[in-house]
Design a protein around this motif. Structure first.
Motif, short mmCIF file in Angstrom:
data_model
loop_
_atom_site.label_atom_id
_atom_site.label_comp_id
_atom_site.label_asym_id
_atom_site.label_seq_id
_atom_site.Cartn_x
_atom_site.Cartn_y
_atom_site.Cartn_z
N GLY A 1 -40.83 -33.10 -9.87
CA GLY A 1 -39.99 -33.72 -10.79
C GLY A 1 -38.86 -33.89 -10.48
N ILE A 2 -38.62 -33.37 -9.53
CA ILE A 2 -37.46 -33.83 -8.32
C ILE A 2 -37.56 -35.96 -7.97
CG2 ILE A 2 -35.90 -33.95 -5.82
CD1 ILE A 2 -38.19 -31.29 -5.69
N SER A 3 -36.28 -36.28 -8.85
CA SER A 3 -35.87 -37.32 -8.21
C SER A 3 -34.08 -37.62 -8.58
CB SER A 3 -36.57 -38.58 -9.29
OG SER A 3 -35.63 -37.66 -10.81
N GLY A 4 -33.77 -38.83 -9.02
CA GLY A 4 -32.52 -39.19 -8.92
C GLY A 4 -31.89 -38.48 -9.67
N ILE A 5 -32.64 -38.25 -11.20
CA ILE A 5 -31.80 -38.04 -12.23
C ILE A 5 -32.56 -36.85 -13.12
CG2 ILE A 5 -30.82 -40.19 -13.13
CD1 ILE A 5 -33.22 -39.26 -15.07
N GLY A 6 -32.22 -35.72 -13.26
CA GLY A 6 -33.04 -35.13 -14.20
C GLY A 6 -32.45 -33.46 -13.18
N TRP A 7 -33.22 -32.36 -13.26
CA TRP A 7 -32.42 -30.57 -12.98
C TRP A 7 -32.30 -30.83 -11.29
CZ3 TRP A 7 -35.29 -28.17 -9.49
CH2 TRP A 7 -36.70 -28.42 -8.65
N ALA A 8 -32.68 -31.64 -10.54
CA ALA A 8 -32.97 -31.83 -8.86
C ALA A 8 -31.56 -32.51 -8.42
CB ALA A 8 -34.20 -32.45 -8.57
N PRO A 9 -31.26 -32.73 -8.36
CA PRO A 9 -29.73 -33.44 -8.21
C PRO A 9 -28.58 -32.48 -8.88
CG PRO A 9 -30.90 -35.49 -9.86
CD PRO A 9 -32.03 -34.75 -9.95
N ALA A 10 -29.18 -32.33 -9.99
CA ALA A 10 -28.04 -31.00 -10.68
C ALA A 10 -27.62 -30.26 -9.93
CB ALA A 10 -28.40 -31.73 -11.99
N LEU A 11 -28.74 -29.24 -9.51
CA LEU A 11 -29.12 -28.30 -8.93
C LEU A 11 -28.29 -28.47 -7.54
CD1 LEU A 11 -29.53 -25.37 -8.70
CD2 LEU A 11 -32.54 -25.62 -7.51
N VAL A 12 -28.63 -29.58 -6.65
CA VAL A 12 -27.67 -29.91 -5.71
C VAL A 12 -26.75 -29.51 -5.54
CG1 VAL A 12 -28.25 -31.66 -3.92
CG2 VAL A 12 -29.72 -31.27 -4.79
N ALA A 13 -25.97 -30.61 -7.12
CA ALA A 13 -24.74 -30.57 -6.73
C ALA A 13 -23.72 -29.52 -7.55
CB ALA A 13 -24.52 -32.12 -7.82
N LEU A 14 -24.70 -29.02 -8.07
CA LEU A 14 -24.04 -27.32 -8.64
C LEU A 14 -23.95 -26.25 -7.58
CD1 LEU A 14 -25.69 -27.02 -12.33
CD2 LEU A 14 -23.64 -27.08 -11.69
N VAL A 15 -24.81 -26.16 -6.24
CA VAL A 15 -25.04 -25.46 -5.33
C VAL A 15 -24.08 -25.81 -4.65
CG1 VAL A 15 -26.82 -24.31 -3.59
CG2 VAL A 15 -27.48 -24.91 -5.54
N THR A 16 -24.04 -26.97 -4.32
CA THR A 16 -22.56 -27.72 -3.45
C THR A 16 -21.15 -27.09 -4.11
OG1 THR A 16 -24.23 -29.59 -2.76
CG2 THR A 16 -21.93 -30.03 -2.53
N TYR A 17 -20.95 -27.34 -5.01
CA TYR A 17 -19.95 -26.92 -5.51
C TYR A 17 -19.84 -25.35 -5.85
CZ TYR A 17 -18.13 -31.05 -7.35
OH TYR A 17 -17.79 -32.45 -8.03
N SER A 18 -20.97 -24.37 -5.38
CA SER A 18 -20.72 -22.99 -5.68
C SER A 18 -20.40 -22.06 -4.76
CB SER A 18 -21.62 -22.44 -6.56
OG SER A 18 -22.08 -23.13 -7.38
N LEU A 19 -21.29 -23.72 -3.58
CA LEU A 19 -20.89 -22.87 -2.54
C LEU A 19 -19.26 -22.54 -1.56
CD1 LEU A 19 -23.29 -22.32 -1.06
CD2 LEU A 19 -23.33 -24.46 0.59
N LEU A 20 -18.69 -22.58 -2.00
CA LEU A 20 -17.03 -22.34 -0.98
C LEU A 20 -16.27 -21.29 -1.82
CD1 LEU A 20 -14.47 -23.34 0.62
CD2 LEU A 20 -13.58 -24.64 -2.09
N PRO A 21 -16.62 -20.97 -3.04
CA PRO A 21 -16.23 -19.43 -3.66
C PRO A 21 -17.30 -18.73 -3.09
CG PRO A 21 -17.14 -20.81 -5.45
CD PRO A 21 -17.08 -21.50 -4.29
N MET A 22 -18.20 -19.34 -2.84
CA MET A 22 -18.88 -18.00 -2.65
C MET A 22 -19.22 -17.53 -1.24
SD MET A 22 -20.90 -16.07 -4.50
CE MET A 22 -22.81 -17.11 -5.61
N VAL A 23 -19.00 -18.13 -0.11
CA VAL A 23 -18.82 -18.74 0.76
C VAL A 23 -17.48 -17.79 1.21
CG1 VAL A 23 -18.74 -19.09 3.09
CG2 VAL A 23 -20.12 -20.04 2.31
N ARG A 24 -16.43 -18.01 0.71
CA ARG A 24 -15.27 -17.53 0.66
C ARG A 24 -14.91 -15.69 0.71
NH1 ARG A 24 -11.60 -19.81 -3.03
NH2 ARG A 24 -11.45 -21.74 -2.34
N ASN A 25 -15.16 -15.67 -0.43
CA ASN A 25 -15.44 -13.87 -1.62
C ASN A 25 -16.33 -13.46 0.32
OD1 ASN A 25 -14.03 -15.60 -2.71
ND2 ASN A 25 -14.17 -13.32 -4.04
#
Ligand SMILES: Nc1ncnc2c1ncn2[C@@H]1O[C@H](COP(=O)(O)OP(=O)(O)O)[C@@H](O)[C@H]1O
Ligand SMILES: [Mg+2]
Lengths: 371, 314
Positions: A235-259
């Motif tokens: 189910g991993i492709s250019g659209i759908g949950w996979a890229p969404a998850l990657v992007a969401l994790v990318t954004y979440s990483l900064l506050p998580m790592v910083r804190n």
């Protein structure tokens, strides 16, 4: 309170429409059932505003705010009976800006009371639940004619599916970024050289607009899915949950790592020196001293990440990740504001719940730690 | 017994401790003094390997400290610091029981030991066992810090300016208690301070450091009387050294038998210091004091000429 009254009288409290497509006619408070009724309905709010100015508002103020909150659904029932033609099955009542503002002001009043009066948190939660229950009870009395409810009834299964998708995506994001973030923070503590570079990259990623990041991921993931068919099958492709998850994790990483990083570094040096001097091993120091003392700040990172992910997941609907954002974009596309609300309101509630629960947990732990 | 043999410590290019040799006998109270940054803390921390020495050897009871595992070594050595380093998320009792727990003592033995230590340091079990560090005053927190350092009954106690942050009255109380405790328990104590009065009051052996080196060491009275150089003299108080010496000597040392002139009106306890006796003379404007014992019975006399140490027949 004055603001609430102003909204009540100056903005349309509701709008009625014969069906979904036609924009509703705005209705003002005094048009619903005459000015007398409108004055009566706004009485608790006015009184609450007056009581709040007294030296000791306390219980009376809470009671009046609660009364106003309870009155709101009943008022809407009245609106339905006055404004909606029962002969037309598609006829509906939209909740107007005046009513929303009133609700908002009432909630603010509750919040204000909470900061001033040290009543137990349970009391406030109860205060929030009672109007919800009354609203639910009022459904058969005519509230089922509310446009919001009509939108929901039309796609109840889909709605709960979307809520599930949304929660799943947020949960996966938070879990993944917590694991990755913690690992990265620990690595940075070990390798100071990595610190600057790491934070630089994370900061940069945070500045990419979310839509652009979603777009950027389309290409590589689509390519990967083509190259490796097993990815596609997952189910991993250019659209759908996979890229969404990657992007969401990318954004979440900064506050998580910083804190996480700040939390672990912020532990008092004297305490660490003592722990070492007493002969604790590295593992004992980490698990028994550093981590427990860092936990409140660390949880703060989880809170920020969660709230942020709940909001961002809505945008992820654009690349087919599902979730409540779907309704928002569908609604926007069809100019059906009530459908937008059907998506936006639960997101708001989720974010507030996550914020409240995690914030509370962090404070509670913090009290234990700084004692 | 602790022995530092030609110890040097370098941080990058600064030499913090420079070829220091020092022998501290079992049961001795050793104070390291000197201006800030002279290498006192570094010297202390090398003994329990919080800092590794660059050159030389450190022996504890004849064995080089590097022959022990770090944490094993540290659990055998008590450690107390100025900021107390108490764990804020643990109760007083749990803080004190830390090292015994690390040593895997059975729970009942830990509980008895914690109780013992709390009463030793004047902390009532009922009032303080379940308190958290931030509910304690500075003095109480430092008592807990000392109790924690003593928990596993180590032979050696390392203390880095433990009373530095306390008010003068609490500080003096704790100094006297520590002195008392050491006399009773016979611990070897290495104590870092920059408060000269504290050092003089506590030390059997006073070690004066300057720029990473030991300038002079010996008994406090010896250093007061024969400072090796101007630095030591001024560090020990310059012109005030007479008063500091008087503070270390008891009245009984200069007392003479009761004379024919009758018992003087103003009295002083025989265990009081000469400095206190001098103060009473100045305050009461008298030259003679009756020296009394614990039961307030006159046993001798102290006159001004004797107090200042002039020979009897001059
Ligand atoms: N971890 C360290 N890294 C570099 N220099 C240090 C370190 N610790 C101490 N020093 C230096 O060593 C010298 C002695 O420090 P210290 O032993 O703490 O002095 P003090 O006598 O005040 O306790 C000082 O010049 C200090 O700057
Ligand atoms: Mg120091």
């Amino acid at each position: 309170m004055a603001l609430g009254l102003l909204a009540w009288w100056s903005l349309p409290v509701a709008s009625s429409a014969p069906n979904r497509i036609v924009p509703g006619d705005a209705v003002y408070a005094w048009q619903v059932a005459g000015p007398a009724m409108a004055v009566l309905a706004s009485l608790p709010m006015a009184l609450a505003g007056w009581v709040a100015r007294q030296p000791d508002p306390g219980w009376r103020s809470l009671g009046l705010v609660l009364l106003a909150l309870l009155g709101l659904p009943l008022w809407l029932v009245l609106c339905v009976h006055q404004l909606v033609d029962p002969q037309l099955p598609q006829a509906r009542l939209g909740i107007g800006a005046g009513s929303w503002c009133t609700l908002f002001v009432l909630l603010l009043a509750l919040l204000d009371l909470r900061t001033r009066q040290r009543w137990p948190a349970g009391l406030y939660i109860a205060c929030l639940c009672v109007p919800l229950v009354v609203t639910a009870l009022c459904l058969p009395l005519g509230l089922d004619r509310l446009a919001l409810w009509q939108e929901y009834r039309g796609r109840a299964d889909d709605f709960w599916l979307a809520v599930g998708e949304h929660l799943l995506l947020v949960g996966a994001t938070v879990a993944l970024s917590l694991a990755l973030g913690a690992a990265l923070a620990l690595l940075m503590r070990r390798l100071p050289a990595l610190q600057r570079a790491g934070f630089g990259v994370l900061n940069f990623m945070q500045t990419i607009p979310s839509l652009a990041l979603f777009g950027l991921l389309l290409g590589p993931l689509a390519w990967a899915a083509q190259r490796f068919p097993w990815l596609d099958q997952l189910g991993i492709s250019g659209i759908g949950w996979a890229p969404a998850l990657v992007a969401l994790v990318t954004y979440s990483l900064l506050p998580m790592v910083r804190n996480t990083f700040v939390a672990l570094e912020g532990v008092d040096r004297g305490v660490i020196e003592a722990a070492r001097g007493m002969g604790m091993s590295r593992g004992q120091m980490f698990w028994q001293v550093r981590l427990p003392l860092a936990l409140p700040v660390l949880l703060e990172g989880v809170r920020i990440t969660t709230v942020q992910a709940i909001g961002l997941t809505a945008v992820a609907a654009l690349i087919g990740a599902g979730g409540l954002g779907r309704f928002i974009f569908q609604g926007l596309g069809q100019a059906a504001m009530d459908l937008v609300l059907l998506g936006a309101l639960p997101i708001l509630v989720m974010a507030m719940l996550a914020d409240g629960v995690l914030g509370n947990l962090s404070r509670r732990l913090g009290r234990g730690v700084t004692r | 017994m602790i022995e530092l043999i030609h110890i040097t410590k370098r941080f990058d290019h600064t030499v913090a401790v420079d070829d220091v040799s020092l022998k501290i006998d079992g049961g001795e109270f050793c104070c390291l003094v000197g201006t800030s940054g002279c290498g006192k803390s570094t010297t202390l921390k090398m003994i329990n390997r919080l800092i590794e020495h660059s050159e030389g050897e450190i022996h504890i009871d004849q064995k080089p400290i590097r022959s022990f595992r770090e944490d094993v070594l540290r659990r055998r050595i008590g450690y107390a610091i100025q900021s107390t380093g108490l764990f804020p998320h643990w109760t007083v009792a749990r803080n004190i029981g830390l090292v015994p727990r690390l040593l895997k003592w059975p729970k009942s033995r830990i509980d008895t030991r914690v109780e013992e230590l709390m009463s030793l340091l004047g902390l009532s079990m009922a009032d303080y066992a379940d308190k958290y560090p931030d509910q304690l005053s500075g003095g109480q927190a430092q008592r807990v810090g000392v109790a924690r350092a003593l928990a596993a009954d180590p032979d050696i106690l390392l203390m880095d300016e433990p009373f530095g942050a306390l008010d003068p009255i609490t500080r003096e109380t704790l100094q006297l208690e520590l002195r008392d405790l050491q006399a009773r328990l016979g611990k070897t104590i290495v104590f870092v301070t920059h408060d000269m009065d504290e050092a003089l009051r506590l030390a059997d052996r006073l070690v004066v450091m300057h720029e990473g080196r030991i300038v002079q060491q010996g008994h406090p009275l010896q250093l007061l009387r024969e400072p090796a150089n101007d630095f030591v003299a001024s560090l020990l108080g310059g012109e005030d050294r007479g008063l500091k010496e008087a503070a270390l000597l008891p009245v009984s040392e200069r007392m003479v038998p009761l004379g024919a002139g009758g018992v003087a009106r103003e009295r002083i306890d025989q265990t009081a210091s000469l400095r206190e006796a001098l103060s009473v003379m100045l305050w009461r404007r008298v030259e003679r004091l009756a020296v009394v014992d614990d039961d307030d019975i006159p046993i001798g006399e102290l006159n001004f000429r004797r107090l200042v140490g002039a020979r009897v027949n001059d």
